[in-house]
Design a protein around this motif. Structure first.
Motif, PDB file in Angstrom:
ATOM      1  N   VAL A 183      -4.854   5.265 -13.703  1.00  0.00           N
ATOM      2  CA  VAL A 183      -4.539   3.850 -13.445  1.00  0.00           C
ATOM      3  C   VAL A 183      -5.597   2.954 -14.073  1.00  0.00           C
ATOM      4  N   ARG A 184      -6.860   3.281 -13.858  1.00  0.00           N
ATOM      5  CA  ARG A 184      -7.944   2.449 -14.406  1.00  0.00           C
ATOM      6  C   ARG A 184      -7.922   2.420 -15.926  1.00  0.00           C
TER       7      ARG A 184
ATOM      8  N   VAL B 239      -0.166  -8.046  -7.876  1.00  0.00           N
ATOM      9  CA  VAL B 239       0.378  -6.845  -7.222  1.00  0.00           C
ATOM     10  C   VAL B 239      -0.468  -6.531  -5.988  1.00  0.00           C
ATOM     11  N   PRO B 240       0.145  -6.602  -4.799  1.00  0.00           N
ATOM     12  CA  PRO B 240      -0.612  -6.352  -3.567  1.00  0.00           C
ATOM     13  C   PRO B 240      -1.324  -5.009  -3.568  1.00  0.00           C
ATOM     14  N   GLY B 241      -2.626  -5.036  -3.313  1.00  0.00           N
ATOM     15  CA  GLY B 241      -3.418  -3.811  -3.211  1.00  0.00           C
ATOM     16  C   GLY B 241      -3.972  -3.281  -4.509  1.00  0.00           C
ATOM     17  N   LEU B 242      -3.479  -3.736  -5.652  1.00  0.00           N
ATOM     18  CA  LEU B 242      -3.906  -3.157  -6.929  1.00  0.00           C
ATOM     19  C   LEU B 242      -5.359  -3.468  -7.252  1.00  0.00           C
ATOM     20  N   THR B 243      -5.852  -4.618  -6.828  1.00  0.00           N
ATOM     21  CA  THR B 243      -7.248  -4.961  -7.111  1.00  0.00           C
ATOM     22  C   THR B 243      -8.209  -3.958  -6.468  1.00  0.00           C
ATOM     23  N   HIS B 244      -7.777  -3.293  -5.414  1.00  0.00           N
ATOM     24  CA  HIS B 244      -8.638  -2.302  -4.758  1.00  0.00           C
ATOM     25  C   HIS B 244      -8.691  -0.987  -5.519  1.00  0.00           C
ATOM     26  N   VAL B 245      -7.725  -0.776  -6.389  1.00  0.00           N
ATOM     27  CA  VAL B 245      -7.645   0.470  -7.159  1.00  0.00           C
ATOM     28  C   VAL B 245      -8.395   0.342  -8.481  1.00  0.00           C
ATOM     29  N   VAL B 246      -8.252  -0.829  -9.122  1.00  0.00           N
ATOM     30  CA  VAL B 246      -8.874  -1.007 -10.429  1.00  0.00           C
ATOM     31  C   VAL B 246     -10.120  -1.842 -10.266  1.00  0.00           C
TER      32      VAL B 246
ATOM     33  N   MET C 119       0.836  -1.205   0.000  1.00  0.00           N
ATOM     34  CA  MET C 119       0.000   0.000   0.000  1.00  0.00           C
ATOM     35  C   MET C 119       0.870   1.254   0.000  1.00  0.00           C
ATOM     36  N   ALA C 120       2.002   1.226   0.690  1.00  0.00           N
ATOM     37  CA  ALA C 120       2.910   2.373   0.679  1.00  0.00           C
ATOM     38  C   ALA C 120       3.441   2.595  -0.731  1.00  0.00           C
ATOM     39  N   ARG C 121       3.734   1.515  -1.438  1.00  0.00           N
ATOM     40  CA  ARG C 121       4.249   1.646  -2.801  1.00  0.00           C
ATOM     41  C   ARG C 121       3.161   2.146  -3.750  1.00  0.00           C
ATOM     42  N   LEU C 122       1.918   1.753  -3.531  1.00  0.00           N
ATOM     43  CA  LEU C 122       0.815   2.298  -4.332  1.00  0.00           C
ATOM     44  C   LEU C 122       0.658   3.792  -4.070  1.00  0.00           C
ATOM     45  N   MET C 123       0.798   4.187  -2.825  1.00  0.00           N
ATOM     46  CA  MET C 123       0.694   5.605  -2.498  1.00  0.00           C
ATOM     47  C   MET C 123       1.851   6.399  -3.114  1.00  0.00           C
TER      48      MET C 123
END
Length: 126
Positions: free
Chosen positions: A96-97, A119-126, A72-76
């Motif tokens: 991103v989407r 990729v950890p956390g990416l499913t929550h973004v897209v 999540m830190a890397r996504l931020m």
């Protein structure tokens, strides 16, 4: 790549150089975070993505990966890098989407879903 740049320019409402930088940020993030086998279909369909990935900054992911919250830190960090270029958080999400959707359309839904899930956390973004 030109099609994706035009798409982002229109939908995120940014100029071409900014759209190009956004694509580079996203591809470099994916290349650092996803396993090589998950990136392979993207590289095979769009060879320019390998060039962008290889041009990415080295070392940043290592420092961030050792901080709290991991993925999540890397996504931020991706969001921060985009916002440093003048984007709002809604524009970051759109960028991103739209990039992932472009990959689905051109690479195929299943390979891109494997990539996103890797990729950890990416499913929550897209």
């Amino acid at each position: 790549m030109d099609e994706l740049i035009a798409r982002l320019s229109e939908r995120v409402e940014v100029d071409g150089p900014t759209a190009t930088a956004l694509v580079a940020i996203i591809i470099q993030f994916l290349a650092r975070e996803a396993p090589a086998e998950a990136m392979a279909p993207l590289y095979a369909t769009h060879p320019w993505t390998r060039t962008l990935a290889d041009a990415g900054p080295a070392g940043e992911a290592t420092a961030l990966s050792e901080r709290h919250f991991g993925g999540m830190a890397r996504l931020m960090d991706v969001a921060d890098r985009m916002m440093a270029r003048g984007l709002t958080m809604p524009q970051v999400q759109i960028a991103v989407r739209e990039t992932v959707e472009y990959a689905r359309e051109t690479v195929g839904a299943e390979p891109v879903e494997r990539l996103v899930r890797s990729v950890p956390g990416l499913t929550h973004v897209v």
